[in-house]
Design an enzyme around this catalytic site. Structure first.
Site, PDB file in Angstrom:
ATOM      1  CB  CYS A   1      47.888  71.526  18.047  1.00 32.40           C
ATOM      2  SG  CYS A   1      47.921  70.504  19.528  1.00 32.40           S
TER       3      CYS A   1
ATOM      4  CG  HIS B   1      50.468  68.282  16.911  1.00 37.15           C
ATOM      5  ND1 HIS B   1      50.580  69.612  17.244  1.00 37.15           N
ATOM      6  CD2 HIS B   1      50.295  68.239  15.566  1.00 37.15           C
ATOM      7  CE1 HIS B   1      50.481  70.341  16.138  1.00 37.15           C
ATOM      8  NE2 HIS B   1      50.307  69.536  15.109  1.00 37.15           N
TER       9      HIS B   1
ATOM     10  CG  HIS C   1      49.400  70.940  11.858  1.00 39.58           C
ATOM     11  ND1 HIS C   1      50.553  70.710  12.549  1.00 39.58           N
ATOM     12  CD2 HIS C   1      49.771  71.038  10.555  1.00 39.58           C
ATOM     13  CE1 HIS C   1      51.583  70.647  11.710  1.00 39.58           C
ATOM     14  NE2 HIS C   1      51.121  70.834  10.493  1.00 39.58           N
TER      15      HIS C   1
END
Length: 154
Positions: A64, A115, A127
């Site tokens: 990420c 994340h 993402h």
């Protein structure tokens, strides 16, 4: 008397001239910020479908923060390497005030931000998902909704 008037006019011109410059340059700074964020979004969309790879920072595979770093670097802005380090940057933004290009953060496998994604508008973010690779998801997705911990504006 002419010297006093000319001196006064010069002072007024300089004063208002510099004030105008500062007022005018402000929108350009905001415009520049939104331009690199829009470019980061565009760069991110170009790599949709790229697989997830733990520690990945290239189009061969992204994690990420590697994905975020890649997209923003392509847009001309260098960010720290990890989600936790990037989270320290910027200004907190409420969910109701999200703008395109804001960074959204989630708590997944450990306490704190683990994340992240780029907010796209319309309740969506892009993402690098560990299950789907680089993809677009809604903030109201049941998995992400309960893990959302906040957003930052760079």
């Amino acid at each position: 008397m002419k010297k006093v008037i000319v001196s006064s006019m010069t002072a007024i011109t300089l004063l208002f001239g510099s004030m105008t410059t500062s007022f005018v340059s402000q929108p350009h700074a905001v415009e520049a910020a939104s331009n690199y964020k829009q470019k980061a979004i565009s760069e991110g969309k170009k790599v949709l479908g790229t697989p997830y790879k733990w520690g990945g920072t290239t189009t061969k595979g992204f994690d990420c923060s590697g994905f975020i770093g890649y997209a923003f670097k392509k847009a001309g802005k260098t960010l720290p390497r990890t989600t936790a380090e990037i989270y320290k940057k910027g200004k907190a933004v409420s969910k109701s005030n999200l703008q395109k290009g804001d960074l959204v953060y989630f708590q997944t496998y450990k306490k704190g931000p683990s994340h992240m994604g780029i907010y796209l508008g319309n309740n969506e973010f892009i993402h690098a998902s560990s299950s789907k690779g680089v993809s677009i998801t809604t903030l109201s997705n049941s998995y992400w909704k309960k893990r959302y911990i906040g957003a930052k504006r760079l």
